[in-house]
Design an enzyme around this catalytic site. Structure first.
Site, PDB file in Angstrom:
ATOM      1  N   HIS A   1       4.447 -15.240  -1.406  1.00  0.00           N
ATOM      2  CA  HIS A   1       4.057 -14.626  -0.132  1.00  0.00           C
ATOM      3  C   HIS A   1       2.546 -14.527   0.029  1.00  0.00           C
ATOM      4  CE1 HIS A   1       3.907 -11.467  -3.106  1.00  0.00           C
ATOM      5  NE2 HIS A   1       3.244 -10.699  -2.274  1.00  0.00           N
ATOM      6  N   ASP A   2       1.796 -14.431  -1.096  1.00  0.00           N
ATOM      7  CA  ASP A   2       0.340 -14.359  -1.030  1.00  0.00           C
ATOM      8  C   ASP A   2      -0.291 -15.737  -0.871  1.00  0.00           C
ATOM      9  OD1 ASP A   2      -0.298 -11.604  -1.212  1.00  0.00           O
ATOM     10  OD2 ASP A   2       0.165 -11.609  -3.341  1.00  0.00           O
TER      11      ASP A   2
ATOM     12  N   GLU B   1       2.409  -9.746 -12.126  1.00  0.00           N
ATOM     13  CA  GLU B   1       1.478 -10.596 -11.374  1.00  0.00           C
ATOM     14  C   GLU B   1       0.081 -10.409 -11.952  1.00  0.00           C
ATOM     15  OE1 GLU B   1      -0.466 -10.964  -6.905  1.00  0.00           O
ATOM     16  OE2 GLU B   1      -0.097  -9.040  -7.886  1.00  0.00           O
TER      17      GLU B   1
ATOM     18  N   GLN C   1      -5.003 -17.662 -21.751  1.00  0.00           N
ATOM     19  CA  GLN C   1      -5.121 -16.658 -22.813  1.00  0.00           C
ATOM     20  C   GLN C   1      -5.127 -15.249 -22.236  1.00  0.00           C
ATOM     21  OE1 GLN C   1      -5.561 -17.075 -26.527  1.00  0.00           O
ATOM     22  NE2 GLN C   1      -4.728 -15.075 -26.038  1.00  0.00           N
TER      23      GLN C   1
ATOM     24  N   LYS D   1       0.504 -30.505 -25.153  1.00  0.00           N
ATOM     25  CA  LYS D   1       1.472 -29.533 -24.660  1.00  0.00           C
ATOM     26  C   LYS D   1       1.229 -29.274 -23.172  1.00  0.00           C
ATOM     27  CE  LYS D   1       3.301 -28.558 -28.723  1.00  0.00           C
ATOM     28  NZ  LYS D   1       4.731 -28.800 -29.025  1.00  0.00           N
TER      29      LYS D   1
ATOM     30  N   VAL E   1      -1.016  -6.352 -11.971  1.00  0.00           N
ATOM     31  CA  VAL E   1      -1.054  -5.757 -13.311  1.00  0.00           C
ATOM     32  C   VAL E   1      -2.420  -5.892 -13.976  1.00  0.00           C
ATOM     33  CG1 VAL E   1       1.412  -6.029 -13.688  1.00  0.00           C
ATOM     34  CG2 VAL E   1      -0.140  -7.876 -14.356  1.00  0.00           C
TER      35      VAL E   1
ATOM     36  N   MET F   1       0.870  -1.180   0.000  1.00  0.00           N
ATOM     37  CA  MET F   1       0.000   0.000   0.000  1.00  0.00           C
ATOM     38  C   MET F   1       0.908   1.232   0.000  1.00  0.00           C
ATOM     39  SD  MET F   1      -3.197  -1.100   0.142  1.00  0.00           S
ATOM     40  CE  MET F   1      -4.276   0.002   1.029  1.00  0.00           C
TER      41      MET F   1
ATOM     42  N   ASP G   1       3.374  -5.575  -9.452  1.00  0.00           N
ATOM     43  CA  ASP G   1       2.244  -6.015  -8.639  1.00  0.00           C
ATOM     44  C   ASP G   1       0.915  -5.699  -9.313  1.00  0.00           C
ATOM     45  OD1 ASP G   1       1.197  -6.944  -5.961  1.00  0.00           O
ATOM     46  OD2 ASP G   1       0.343  -4.922  -6.004  1.00  0.00           O
TER      47      ASP G   1
ATOM     48  N   LYS H   1       9.526 -37.819 -14.032  1.00  0.00           N
ATOM     49  CA  LYS H   1       8.165 -38.263 -13.778  1.00  0.00           C
ATOM     50  C   LYS H   1       7.752 -37.805 -12.390  1.00  0.00           C
ATOM     51  CE  LYS H   1       7.813 -41.899 -10.671  1.00  0.00           C
ATOM     52  NZ  LYS H   1       6.713 -42.272  -9.754  1.00  0.00           N
TER      53      LYS H   1
ATOM     54  N   TRP I   1       2.344 -22.333 -24.148  1.00  0.00           N
ATOM     55  CA  TRP I   1       2.080 -21.438 -25.280  1.00  0.00           C
ATOM     56  C   TRP I   1       3.202 -20.432 -25.515  1.00  0.00           C
ATOM     57  CZ3 TRP I   1      -3.800 -19.837 -24.802  1.00  0.00           C
ATOM     58  CH2 TRP I   1      -4.577 -20.860 -25.357  1.00  0.00           C
ATOM     59  N   TRP I   2       3.751 -19.875 -24.468  1.00  0.00           N
ATOM     60  CA  TRP I   2       4.794 -18.848 -24.625  1.00  0.00           C
ATOM     61  C   TRP I   2       5.807 -19.046 -23.502  1.00  0.00           C
ATOM     62  CZ3 TRP I   2       3.324 -13.059 -25.868  1.00  0.00           C
ATOM     63  CH2 TRP I   2       4.390 -12.456 -26.548  1.00  0.00           C
TER      64      TRP I   2
END
Length: 912
Positions: free
Chosen positions: A798-799, A716, A737, A779, A693, A571, A691, A882, A786-787
């Site tokens: 931490h969260d 995040e 996505q 995949k 985003v 904060m 943080d 595995k 994907w990326w």
């Protein structure tokens, strides 16, 4: 009964690709109030590549049409058998329409006088969410807190640590109409002083408040009525008995010595009364419409007739022009013009379409001389509603040989100057300037990528270039691909292959600004939720630097460094004040210097979404900031229901616990870039952890990262995965996505935490459902599938863990999780609490295996097994692994494998 209009936050509709490559998408960059624009897909292509498509509905004229010009310069249509139709297309549109409804609020007693039920409902269609929280007795001000678990209805989701979101369920009202509602049960013997809520429609991002403020249901009498109280108002501020003498003091909490002083007082509960209220609400919904266009060539007059027909109601104006070439420059043709046509600022023509017989829809015809390549137009319904094609003008070919691609630039309707700050789809900056030469620019990108690929793959390059130089070229390719990806959001380009000299060698770029680093990073989160409590965390971490380096970590993520209202740092208040609960600025500088000394780069945790104010405005709202960045309420978004911001609408989700910052303001972006650059230079940070985003558009992040050129950056982007009746869906493409979309909005300059992978690991390991670890294309099912170069994989932070435990990883399964992320592509992140615990030895072994085999963020994965009780994969043909209690042994293949690590329900082999 009060009436409120919902201001919608429309986003581009989600479209998810079926393969392992995501369908590219835009993020909306909402700024100030502006005209409404819509852009929607059509069916198949017809005459030109990149255009919106043709539906099955075609024109059915009784005869073909020809045209001539009359002496009065008015278009005249004649029938002729010599017309040649070469283009027909129907574009599907969605039009905003206001629908009136009501919000219902009911309070009624339960089985006894202590148990009550609050019911909130809405009779309009939508995906309604109750965003709510409580005030506890002793709280000062208007801060929200989460309600106790027993109050939370099924399906509730915690929002950080201050609120709950609960979906409304569809039910049948007594009058027979459908209504969406949610019921909250509570007990009056609890320490809750009030229930606060707002209503949100997730489909549009719209909020409904009570007179611009939160709804508030008070349960005690000390709360002041700010005009947002629901239910009976009598008795507010009036205390029975001797407590009446101090009522005025309690109505003004700042008069008390402290929060604790108030908490020690014995409050008098209200005598609750049941009630029922209705609040009028107006919602904008999207209605299906279409516009059809056909073009015919008249051989006799050597002219074209373009015919437009639409089922849109009311007056429809075609704002149009002509293009002579592929440059997409609008021009005004010579007369004749259709009836009801006017010239707009010497830039375009405006034609009012003629109403059809019966008044259902309208139509119009346009005479066009030969020599023009494209007819270009947008539709105008009123001053605030324009309809276009995917954020672009409609481009209609005027000959069977023309092949104009959809132009990705500014729609011509923006020339009115009413919203020059943003384009319909929220492309950053001045869209007209940035996109005037998009076609040529993207061709250059494609050619540059081809050259780089040829260069890095050529025999000469492999012999003459160092590995570091080749990696730099690979990073440049990814950056260019991200740029192309952000442009080709809704169509796949076609291009002609060009011959390239295979022995052509290019010098590696001098400097690459990429948030993905070298690709071999291993990240350590260097704190937990309690790290601030000693006040000497920087000094404690200083002693661990050598140990972390010896384990193989290359990057460490430090906690938020700024002055903060909350001790954890999330904060922030005075951004340039770096004396925090973790230590002072000098200790921070010494810590960063020590990590650099042992070869570890340092990420600063920066909170850009919100900022705590230092004083109130004239209305008593905390939205005036202090310190070096002494912003006023213009820096606060206008649509946060908790603060009276004078900025533009938010470009993301509001945080509510503190004012959301309006990044569309130029002075805000300038100051933030100055602050980040100061942190880089003064403290020595090498990159950023960003943080929350979700709260602002990724294009702003791109701006900040390009200004600060970090070695590594990660955002995040944390939201809920998809569940059906409490069971996690196998297909989580929609979730990953959304993360991909944010990364793409940053132009690939930052990675993101792979929340999708964490969530899927939860279900796979906890429920012994290892089949979840392979998607429908075979995949990895998270962002890493994907990326991978932009995926930062993790199992705890931490969260989610620590003492917060918002989403704790299945107990006893942690090393299985690390066996997965430390052998797979992506950039793995290891949580501090796990490093310095009983798991240290096993984590150390897995880190050594990853570094020894040079597994990196772009490594390849071949999934061998994804069954109920076992998951197995091969990575870069160097490692086999595995997890799960089931059996797997790679020795049946052609390669020799040696066991490198083994533990409870996991094994890792190395190729020998």
């Amino acid at each position: 009964m009060s009436t409120a209009v919902i201001s919608p936050l429309f986003r581009h509709p989600h479209r998810y690709g079926g393969g392992h490559r995501p369908t590219p998408k835009f993020h909306l960059n909402s700024r100030k109030a502006r005209p409404f624009y819509l852009n929607y897909t059509q069916s198949s292509r017809l005459m030109f590549n990149g255009a919106c498509s043709l539906s099955s509905r075609h024109f059915k004229p009784a005869k073909t049409l020809c045209l001539r010009a009359s002496s009065t310069d008015i278009a005249v249509v004649e029938t002729s058998e010599s017309s040649d139709v070469f283009f027909r297309e129907t574009f599907q549109l969605k039009r905003p329409e206001k629908v009136e409804g009501k919000i219902t609020i009911r309070l009624e007693s339960g089985k006894d006088a202590e148990n009550w039920q609050l019911t909130v409902g809405c009779n309009l269609l939508g995906k309604w969410i109750l965003h709510w929280g409580v005030n506890y007795i002793g709280d000062v001000g208007s801060e929200w807190d989460q309600p106790p678990p027993f109050m939370r209805p099924p399906g509730s989701v915690p929002i950080k640590d201050y609120a709950i979101e609960t979906p409304l369920e569809k039910s049948l009202a007594s009058e027979g109409e459908s209504i969406y509602e949610v019921k909250v049960d509570f007990n009056t013997n609890s320490s809750i002083a009030a229930i606060n809520f707002v209503l949100k429609d997730e489909e549009t991002g719209s909020w409904y408040q009570h007179k611009g403020r939160d709804f508030k249901l008070p349960l005690i009498d000390y709360l002041q009525d700010d005009g947002n109280i629901v239910g009976p108002k009598k008795g507010l501020g009036i205390w029975p008995g001797s407590l009446g003498q101090i009522s005025n003091t309690l109505l003004k909490p700042e008069a008390a010595n402290s929060k604790e002083d108030i908490g020690e007082l014995s409050f008098q509960k209200r005598g609750l009364q049941g009630f029922y209220e209705e609040q009028a609400v107006v919602k904008e919904t999207l209605v299906d419409n279409s516009v059809s266009v056909s073009v015919r060539h008249c051989l006799e007059t050597a002219k074209n007739l373009l015919y437009i027909e639409t089922d849109l109601p009311g007056d429809v104006i075609v704002h149009w022009g002509i293009c002579k070439d592929e440059g997409k420059t609008w021009e005004i043709p010579s007369k004749p013009y259709p009836p009801e046509t006017s010239i707009f600022k010497d830039k375009a023509l405006r034609t009012l379409l003629q109403r059809k017989d019966g008044g259902h829809g309208s139509l119009g015809s346009f005479i066009l001389d030969e020599g023009f390549v494209v007819f270009v137009f947008v539709l105008k319904l009123n001053e605030n509603t324009w309809l276009n094609c995917h954020g672009n003008d409609f481009y209609i070919p005027l000959s069977s040989f023309s092949d104009p691609a959809i132009h990705s630039g500014q729609t011509h309707s923006e020339d009115e100057g009413q919203h020059k700050e943003s384009s319909p789809l929220g492309i950053s900056g001045n869209a007209s300037e940035e996109n005037q030469e998009v076609s040529a620019y993207t061709d250059d990108i494609i050619n540059e990528i081809r050259s780089l690929v040829t260069d890095i793959s050529s025999e000469k390059s492999r012999k003459t270039k160092s590995k570091k130089a080749q990696e730099s070229i690979l990073q440049e390719i990814e950056k260019l691909a991200a740029e192309a990806y952000s442009i080709f959001r809704s169509s796949i380009p076609t291009f002609i292959e060009t011959d390239l000299a295979k022995d052509e060698a290019l010098e590696p770029p001098v400097k690459i600004s990429s948030g993905t680093g070298s690709g071999f990073e291993i990240l350590c989160q260097g704190f937990n939720w309690e790290s601030h409590k000693s006040g000497k965390w920087y000094m404690e971490l200083h002693e661990k630097a050598s140990k972390l380096a010896s384990l193989g970590f290359t990057v460490i993520w430090l906690p938020p460094p700024t002055d903060s209202v909350s001790p954890e740092g999330y904060m922030p208040r005075d951004l340039f004040n770096l004396n925090s609960r973790y230590g002072n600025i000098d200790e921070l500088k010494a810590l960063v210097k020590e990590f650099h000394k042992v070869g570890i780069r340092v990420l600063g945790d920066v909170v850009l979404n919100h900022r705590c104010a230092q004083s109130k405005n004239q209305n008593g709202i905390w939205n005036i900031f202090g310190g070096r960045l002494n912003w006023d309420d213009r820096a606060v978004v206008a649509d946060d229901p908790h603060f009276q911001g004078r900025g533009n609408k938010s470009s993301g989700d509001n945080f509510h616990a503190a004012p959301n910052i309006d990044h569309s303001q130029e002075f805000v972006r300038r100051d933030i870039k100055e602050w980040l650059q100061w942190l880089r230079e003064e403290i020595g940070y090498d990159g950023w952890r960003l943080d929350f985003v979700r709260g602002f558009w990724g294009g702003y992040v791109k701006d900040y990262l390009e200004a600060t050129e970090p070695h590594f950056a990660v955002g995040e982007y944390w939201d809920s995965l998809s569940y059906t009746y409490g069971e996690m869906d196998h297909n989580q493409d929609a979730h990953r996505q959304r993360i991909i979309d944010w990364i793409n909005a940053t132009n690939g300059t930052a990675g993101a935490f792979d929340v999708t992978t964490k969530g899927i690991l939860h279900s796979a390991l906890e429920r012994c459902e290892y089949w979840r670890l392979s998607d429908e294309k075979g995949k990895p099912p998270g962002v890493v599938g994907w990326w991978p170069s932009r995926a930062v994989t993790f199992i705890e932070n931490h969260d989610t863990g620590s003492t917060q435990g918002h989403w704790r990883f299945p107990g006893g399964k942690e090393i299985q999780g690390y066996a997965y992320i430390l052998t797979h592509p992506g950039t793995p992140s290891v949580f501090h609490d796990h490093i310095f615990s009983k798991y240290q030895s096993e984590i150390s072994t897995l880190l050594s295996i990853r570094n020894r085999n040079k597994i990196n963020c772009r490594s390849t994965v071949k999934i061998v097994k994804a069954e109920r009780d076992v998951y197995a994969a091969m990575i870069d043909e160097k490692l086999a692994m595995k997890i799960g209690p089931g059996h797997y042994d790679p020795s049946n293949g052609s390669r020799n494998w040696s066991l490198a690590a083994e533990g409870r329900d996991y094994k890792v082999w190395e190729a020998s």
